[in-house]
Design an enzyme around this catalytic site. Structure first.
Site, short mmCIF file in Angstrom:
data_model
loop_
_atom_site.label_atom_id
_atom_site.label_comp_id
_atom_site.label_asym_id
_atom_site.label_seq_id
_atom_site.Cartn_x
_atom_site.Cartn_y
_atom_site.Cartn_z
N TRP A 102 -46.30 23.11 36.18
CA TRP A 102 -47.54 23.71 36.70
C TRP A 102 -47.25 25.02 37.41
O TRP A 102 -48.05 25.96 37.33
CB TRP A 102 -48.26 22.71 37.59
CG TRP A 102 -48.64 21.47 36.83
CD1 TRP A 102 -48.16 20.21 37.00
CD2 TRP A 102 -49.56 21.40 35.72
NE1 TRP A 102 -48.72 19.36 36.08
CE2 TRP A 102 -49.58 20.05 35.28
CE3 TRP A 102 -50.36 22.33 35.07
CZ2 TRP A 102 -50.37 19.62 34.22
CZ3 TRP A 102 -51.14 21.91 34.00
CH2 TRP A 102 -51.14 20.57 33.60
N ASP A 173 -50.78 25.12 45.50
CA ASP A 173 -51.45 24.20 44.59
C ASP A 173 -51.14 22.80 45.10
O ASP A 173 -50.03 22.30 44.95
CB ASP A 173 -50.94 24.39 43.16
CG ASP A 173 -51.54 23.40 42.18
OD1 ASP A 173 -52.31 22.52 42.58
OD2 ASP A 173 -51.21 23.51 40.98
N LYS A 197 -56.92 13.54 41.44
CA LYS A 197 -55.79 12.72 41.91
C LYS A 197 -56.20 11.97 43.18
O LYS A 197 -56.29 10.74 43.18
CB LYS A 197 -54.57 13.60 42.23
CG LYS A 197 -54.28 14.71 41.24
CD LYS A 197 -53.71 14.23 39.93
CE LYS A 197 -53.25 15.42 39.10
NZ LYS A 197 -52.68 15.05 37.81
#
Length: 368
Positions: A102, A173, A197
């Site tokens: 990511w 992030d 999440k």
């Protein structure tokens, strides 16, 4: 109905109490005679839900008054582009710490916008660790910001402490570990997180941005890609993902009911210990991907002796009611994602299953 033992990496488990409350309000919320999905986003009823969500997040995370909370769409992936679009000036450089796929994707998008540089990287180890803070190299004189990914779902690593910067904001992030532990928001210039999440269902992305970083002069950017657009309109410039924001509000209420982030952090530590102990006490049968001091409390990644053992483990786990234990295709093996909503009892069941599987599989190999 028996609930699955859900260890999916995302979209992930939601608190059962949240789902039950949503079920009870599904057809008629606040005596409107409508589902939340049918409400106008300009209605007083939805405005109250929207405002409550922002207020709860500010309270739970102790967000200072000089920060704006935005509810956006496009997931964290759109933030890979919006961050440099809004913050990377032409005479500045964006620094990225690479700790997994990511962060690589975030860097790839930033390169399309302006000048970038890798400040530190764990790629040479196949991302088994988080670089030490002292290894991070950036130039405060030309830095627009430093970007990190606080938890790496694929590789199972997590930052334990964060860099302290001079003259540049820290951008994070936090998609896969927001609300899992106490953090000092004031140490960050901008935090973004896809909801799927720990915050709620997929569809809404939370952005927490220091107000001085909202640049009103970026009129060359598309309207929807300017943070100012959403800050000025309280995230209601266009129709927001109303159902996702409603469920986010219920998750935040649930977090409060659990005792806040501090209590969740205690629980997450206990959950992770159960599974890591099963790995560490397996005499090498299970091997963790991450080095111990970089281990994630959200995603536990591990391998078994060979592909046959892995296949048998996953098949028997599925038969026993476990869901989502396959490792990511890029590294294989297994992964247990143990976000806030995954109960301690489910982690205990997984740890016990791992112990029993190791015993029975080892015995069958000896016999054969």
């Amino acid at each position: 109905m028996k609930r699955a033992l859900n260890f999916n990496a995302g979209p992930a488990a939601l608190p059962e109490a949240v789902l039950q409350k949503a079920q009870g309000e599904w057809l008629n919320i606040e005596d409107t005679g409508m589902s939340v999905m049918e409400l106008s986003h300009r209605s007083n009823t939805f405005d109250a839900i929207h405002s409550k969500s922002i207020a709860l997040l500010k309270e739970i995370m102790d967000i200072p008054d000089n920060y704006e909370v935005l509810f956006l769409q496009g997931g964290a992936s759109l933030q890979f582009t919006m961050v440099p679009m809004n913050l990377l000036q032409s005479d500045r450089k964006a620094y990225y710490v690479l700790t997994g796929s990511w962060s690589e994707k975030a860097l790839k998008e930033a390169k399309k916008i302006g000048n970038t540089e890798i400040a530190a990287s764990a790629k040479e180890s196949n991302y088994t660790y988080i670089p030490a803070v002292e290894e991070i190299a950036y130039n405060p004189a030309d830095a627009a910001y430093l970007h990190i990914t606080t938890n790496n779902t694929i590789y199972g690593t997590q930052w334990k402490g964060y860099p302290q910067l001079e003259n540049a904001p820290l951008i994070a992030d936090m998609s896969s570990d927001i609300l899992s532990k106490k953090i000092d928001v004031s140490k960050f210039g901008l935090i973004y997180a896809g909801a799927q999440k720990n915050l709620g269902p997929s569809g809404v992305t939370v952005v927490i941005i220091r107000k001085d970083l909202i640049n009103s002069s970026l009129t060359n950017l598309p309207t929807m890609l300017q943070y100012e657009t959403h800050a000025k309109s309280n995230s209601l410039y266009n129709t927001p993902p109303t159902l996702a924001i409603y469920l986010l509000s219920l998750v935040l209420e649930w977090v409060q009911d659990q005792g806040g982030v501090e209590k969740l952090e205690e629980m997450n530590t206990a959950k992770a210990k159960l599974i890591y102990d099963a790995i560490d006490n397996s005499e090498g049968f299970y091997k963790g991907h991450a080095v111990p001091d970089s281990r994630s409390h959200m995603n536990v990644t591990f391998t078994l002796p060979d592909d046959h053992a892995t296949k048998q483990f996953l098949e028997q786990a599925k038969a026993a009611g476990f869901v989502g234990l396959n490792g990511h295709r890029s590294i294989g093996g297994c992964r247990a994602s143990i976000y806030n909503a995954v109960p301690l009892s489910h982690c205990a069941e997984l740890a016990e299953f791992m112990k029993k599987f190791k015993e029975t599989y080892s015995a069958s190999v000896v016999k054969s």
